[in-house]
Scaffold this motif. Structure first.
Motif, short mmCIF file in Angstrom:
data_model
loop_
_atom_site.label_atom_id
_atom_site.label_comp_id
_atom_site.label_asym_id
_atom_site.label_seq_id
_atom_site.Cartn_x
_atom_site.Cartn_y
_atom_site.Cartn_z
N LYS A 96 17.14 33.10 35.44
CA LYS A 96 17.88 32.33 36.45
C LYS A 96 16.94 31.74 37.49
CE LYS A 96 21.32 33.16 40.10
NZ LYS A 96 22.27 34.18 40.63
N GLY A 122 24.24 38.08 32.85
CA GLY A 122 23.58 39.37 32.90
C GLY A 122 24.47 40.49 32.38
N PHE A 152 24.06 31.57 30.19
CA PHE A 152 23.62 32.95 30.00
C PHE A 152 24.29 33.80 31.08
CE2 PHE A 152 20.34 30.42 28.10
CZ PHE A 152 19.78 31.18 27.07
N TYR A 185 17.81 38.48 32.96
CA TYR A 185 18.63 37.35 33.40
C TYR A 185 18.20 36.86 34.78
CZ TYR A 185 22.46 34.53 35.07
OH TYR A 185 23.19 33.49 35.61
N ARG A 205 24.26 37.38 26.47
CA ARG A 205 24.12 38.39 27.52
C ARG A 205 22.71 38.95 27.49
NH1 ARG A 205 28.97 36.82 26.93
NH2 ARG A 205 30.68 37.77 28.12
N THR A 243 21.99 43.56 24.65
CA THR A 243 21.63 42.15 24.68
C THR A 243 22.31 41.49 23.48
OG1 THR A 243 19.48 42.63 25.67
CG2 THR A 243 19.72 40.50 24.57
#
Length: 410
Positions: free
Chosen positions: A303, A375, A373, A299, A293, A380
């Motif tokens: 991405k 968000g 992964f 993120y 996360r 984290t």
């Protein structure tokens, strides 16, 4: 992919073997792994549980707060075999860096695990003593995990055998009499590798100096768990500092392992994410969480860079199912020689962890291969998907964590 005959590749020549619970190398008796929706659902429950622990340390929640140290999150993907007693009685335990209590199912359990024929029999050990052998610790325990599974019982003290050469007397562990929840068939309890007073790491400090390492294996291989000098003998590790987590001071230890994640690279190009993005509420390394996360801003940058690097491959049009947190997926049916961009996690002190292949994607079906992964707006968490086949060394007294490649290879 389900294999009937698989050559299980062992890890190093020394160490306690680690297997994936649902992999063909596991002797736990699992014939059918959970589907992705079940895995993701449990993972979300685990992450919510971890965040709930640390939300209690937010400034608005500190007043009149008493931490509950009896609750830990646990997912249970990786298994090790240890023994207790004289003569040794062998059990299969879940490896968990997010909890501290080590326990196993005991004889005359009221609520037993799925394999009630395997239990520790105190009367069969000549070195067993009932109750706590650590001052100021009660004789009974209750542990609740992130998926609401529980274990209750009494503490006992006996010899712990990790390997024939790694024997530790007067080890305190939980004797589980009332165990509820889905720990899985063939599982007898949990090996707690957190930083608490009762953890395996803390109790064996005089022998192993609070040092251990592991390599978490892919499903068709076998990893290893090493303690003390065996762990520190490994070379080519890059170290980052262990830092204090929320609710701790310089003299206290958090149950989880906190580090500083500074930035991420995709395909040799740094994303230049401001370090402040990761600074609050910080980053933990966890063996029980599956999918890493990242803060939403980080993120989103990851991405976008991943999609740019994968632009020549078609996105999957498959509909996301319930609990599916993965939103960047590709249909690679019939595609040969897929080139995935390398992802690098940049930690403090120059510790760069390079991720490739199964470290960065999820899925056994070529029609839906996803970036592994997700968000988050909270902690984290570096999950076990990103740790597969890496050497991860925990040096608690030295306040550092080391990373190395190819930890599960011969």
């Amino acid at each position: 992919m389900y294999c009937i005959y698989v050559l299980c590749v062992a890890g190093g020549s020394q160490g306690l073997p680690i297997t994936q619970k649902y992999g063909p190398c596991s002797g736990s008796g699992h014939s059918q792994p959970p589907n992705p929706q079940e895995i993701f659902g449990r993972d979300e429950s685990k992450v919510s549980f971890i965040n709930s622990k640390f939300n209690q340390y937010a400034p608005e929640n500190l007043k009149d707060h008493t931490p509950n140290n009896k609750q830990f999150g646990e997912d249970g993907n990786f298994l090790v075999d240890v023994a207790f007693g004289t003569p040794p009685q062998k059990f299969t335990l879940i490896l968990d860096t997010g909890s501290s209590i080590t326990w196993t199912q005991c004889k005359a359990c009221v609520n037993c695990l799925q394999d009630p024929s395997r239990y520790f029999d105190p009367s069969a050990s000549s070195t067993y003593s009932s109750g706590s052998c650590i001052p100021a610790v009660e004789d009974n325990y209750t542990t609740t995990y992130g998926d609401k599974s529980t274990s209750e019982g009494n503490y006992g003290c006996d010899t712990l055998i990790l390997e024939p050469s790694d024997v530790y007397p007067k080890f305190q562990f939980g004797c589980g009499r009332n165990n509820k929840g889905d720990f899985g068939s063939g599982v007898d309890g949990v090996l707690g590798l957190g930083q608490g007073q009762l953890s395996t790491v803390s109790q064996t400090a005089s022998k192993f100096n609070k040092v251990f390492s592991y390599c978490l294996p892919e499903e068709d291989s076998i990893g290893s768990l090493l303690f003390g000098e065996k762990a520190t003998s490994q070379s080519s590790l890059k170290f980052t500092s262990l830092v204090n987590g929320p609710g701790t001071s310089g003299s206290e230890e958090s149950g989880y392992y906190f580090v500083k994640l500074l930035d991420i690279s995709v395909g040799n190009k740094r994303l230049n994410i401001p370090s402040s993005v990761f600074a609050s509420p910080r980053t933990i390394i966890d063996s029980g969480t599956v999918i890493t996360r990242l803060p939403q801003r980080a993120y989103s940058a990851l991405k976008a860079a991943f999609k740019k690097a994968m632009a020549k491959y078609p996105l999957s049009n498959g509909r996301r199912k319930e609990n599916d947190m993965l939103d960047t997926c590709y249909n690679l049916t019939g595609t040969k020689d897929v080139l995935l961009p390398e992802i690098v996690l940049h930690f403090g002190r120059g510790a760069d962890v390079r991720l490739n292949g199964t470290n960065i994607v999820w899925g056994s079906d070529a029609s839906r291969l996803c970036l592994a992964f997700a968000g988050t707006s909270e902690l984290t968490i570096i999950g076990n998907r990103q740790q597969l086949s890496l050497t991860v060394l925990y040096d608690i007294q030295g306040r550092r964590i080391g990373f190395g490649g190819n930890g599960c290879s011969k």
